[in-house]
Design an enzyme around this catalytic site. Structure first.
Site, PDB file in Angstrom:
ATOM      1  N   ASN A 176       0.864  -1.186   0.000  1.00  0.00           N
ATOM      2  CA  ASN A 176       0.000   0.000   0.000  1.00  0.00           C
ATOM      3  C   ASN A 176       0.900   1.236   0.000  1.00  0.00           C
ATOM      4  OD1 ASN A 176      -1.892   1.980   0.342  1.00  0.00           O
ATOM      5  ND2 ASN A 176      -2.281   1.529   2.506  1.00  0.00           N
ATOM      6  N   LYS A 204       0.058   4.266  -0.463  1.00  0.00           N
ATOM      7  CA  LYS A 204      -0.627   5.489   0.010  1.00  0.00           C
ATOM      8  C   LYS A 204      -0.340   6.627  -0.979  1.00  0.00           C
ATOM      9  CE  LYS A 204       0.138   3.712   4.608  1.00  0.00           C
ATOM     10  NZ  LYS A 204      -0.042   3.942   6.008  1.00  0.00           N
ATOM     11  N   HIS A 223      -9.648   1.204   4.568  1.00  0.00           N
ATOM     12  CA  HIS A 223      -8.367   1.451   5.249  1.00  0.00           C
ATOM     13  C   HIS A 223      -8.591   2.470   6.372  1.00  0.00           C
ATOM     14  CE1 HIS A 223      -4.300   2.864   6.011  1.00  0.00           C
ATOM     15  NE2 HIS A 223      -3.894   1.704   5.513  1.00  0.00           N
ATOM     16  N   GLU A 253      -6.979   4.940   7.349  1.00  0.00           N
ATOM     17  CA  GLU A 253      -6.801   6.362   6.988  1.00  0.00           C
ATOM     18  C   GLU A 253      -8.048   6.894   6.283  1.00  0.00           C
ATOM     19  OE1 GLU A 253      -3.005   5.860   5.062  1.00  0.00           O
ATOM     20  OE2 GLU A 253      -2.143   5.442   7.028  1.00  0.00           O
ATOM     21  N   GLU A 259      -5.680  -4.527  10.620  1.00  0.00           N
ATOM     22  CA  GLU A 259      -4.674  -3.486  10.810  1.00  0.00           C
ATOM     23  C   GLU A 259      -4.998  -2.670  12.059  1.00  0.00           C
ATOM     24  OE1 GLU A 259      -2.542  -2.463   6.925  1.00  0.00           O
ATOM     25  OE2 GLU A 259      -4.318  -1.225   7.007  1.00  0.00           O
ATOM     26  N   GLY A 266       2.094   2.720  10.727  1.00  0.00           N
ATOM     27  CA  GLY A 266       3.045   3.817  10.565  1.00  0.00           C
ATOM     28  C   GLY A 266       3.696   4.271  11.862  1.00  0.00           C
ATOM     29  N   SER A 304       3.106  -1.658  10.550  1.00  0.00           N
ATOM     30  CA  SER A 304       4.555  -1.640  10.789  1.00  0.00           C
ATOM     31  C   SER A 304       5.233  -2.985  10.515  1.00  0.00           C
ATOM     32  CB  SER A 304       4.858  -1.143  12.208  1.00  0.00           C
ATOM     33  OG  SER A 304       4.419   0.197  12.354  1.00  0.00           O
TER      34      SER A 304
HETATM   35  C1  PEP Z   1      -0.984   0.459   5.976  1.00  0.00           C
HETATM   36  O1  PEP Z   1      -1.185   1.648   5.907  1.00  0.00           O
HETATM   37  O2  PEP Z   1      -1.738  -0.326   5.395  1.00  0.00           O
HETATM   38  C2  PEP Z   1       0.147  -0.015   6.767  1.00  0.00           C
HETATM   39  C3  PEP Z   1       0.136  -1.239   7.191  1.00  0.00           C
HETATM   40  O3  PEP Z   1       1.150   0.901   7.013  1.00  0.00           O
HETATM   41  P1  PEP Z   1       2.555   0.621   7.748  1.00  0.00           P
HETATM   42  O4  PEP Z   1       3.092  -0.682   7.215  1.00  0.00           O
HETATM   43  O5  PEP Z   1       3.423   1.778   7.374  1.00  0.00           O
HETATM   44  O6  PEP Z   1       2.276   0.555   9.205  1.00  0.00           O
END
Ligand code: PEP
Length: 244
Positions: free
Chosen positions: A9, A11, A93, A95, A162, A168, A208
């Site tokens: 992803n 983003k 997601h 976000e 998630e 992040g 992460s």
């Molecule tokens: C995401 O936004 O789907 C995600 C898992 O981000 P990160 O790996 O940076 O935590």
């Protein structure tokens, strides 16, 4: 056996040129027995589909409107995505939920529309830190999973768990914390669809994920791959994760 899936992803990152050079490099690797999905920005989707034609890399959008067309300024419709050969869509997601205020009702419409247009859907769920600390993880995840109730076809569905506090932040859920929620999600899938759907639907972990922590997560029975944000921006690190 559920095939492991790794989704990048990106983003709001990478210009078309950067996307192209990432995909050229990614195409050089073989990912035996794995499914690889890259989710670039809308502007890079058409190029990405062309660049990955006849490879094992599938291209997905990070979002989609539920309507086929209409007065929805700034949105992208399922027909537009289909037209350029996109096969996967990420929906719900955190976000989108938190920064763009998408609620369960809107997300439900998007999932239903995406499935009816034949897309593979990566449907995201996950609790905030506050919700976890209040012991509400299961309640929140169950409410989010309700968006899938009534879907005719679960075949094209993948779930991404998630935890918002892990996205992040560099704070990954431990393999045990993730597995606990993954197996709960599997039980919910059995209730919403069937036992067989619960056995087949892949549940990805996201939050992460790095080349260092992926092996511990994949060792768990119910973790079928990863949705990778930050670490997917570097082709070497995403390749290591997807080959773990
Ligand atoms: C995401 O936004 O789907 C995600 C898992 O981000 P990160 O790996 O940076 O935590």
């Amino acid at each position: 056996m559920r095939t492991k899936v790794f989704a990048a992803n990106w983003k709001m990152n990478k210009t078309r040129k950067e996307a192209k050079s990432f995909l050229e490099a990614l195409k050089k690797s073989k990912f035996e027995g794995r499914e690889i999905i890259v989710l670039p920005s809308f502007l890079s989707l058409a190029d990405a589909v062309k660049a990955c034609k006849d490879t094992q890399i599938r291209i997905g959008a990070q979002n989609m409107h539920f309507a086929d067309a209409g007065a929805f300024t700034g949105e992208v419709s399922p027909l537009m995505l289909k037209d350029i050969g996109v096969t996967h869509v990420l929906i719900g997601h955190s976000e989108r939920r938190h920064l763009f205020k998408e609620d369960n009702a809107l997300i439900q419409k998007k999932v239903a529309s995406a499935i009816s247009h034949g897309f593979h859907v990566i449907f995201c769920v996950g609790e905030t830190l506050d919700e976890r600390e209040q012991g509400k993880t299961r309640i929140v995840v169950r409410e989010q999973m309700e968006a899938l109730r009534g879907l005719k076809d679960a075949e094209q569905l993948m779930i991404a768990y998630e935890p918002v506090w892990a996205i992040g932040t560099g704070k990954t859920a431990t393999p045990e914390q993730a597995e606990e929620v993954h197996s709960y999600i599997r039980m919910l899938i059995a209730q919403l669809f069937s036992k067989s759907a619960a056995e087949h639907i892949r549940i990805l972990y996201g939050g992460s994920v790095t080349p260092e922590n992926i092996a511990g997560l994949l060792a768990k029975e119910s973790i079928d791959g990863a949705l990778v944000g930050g670490a997917s921006l570097d082709v070497k690190s995403f390749t290591k994760i997807a080959k773990a």
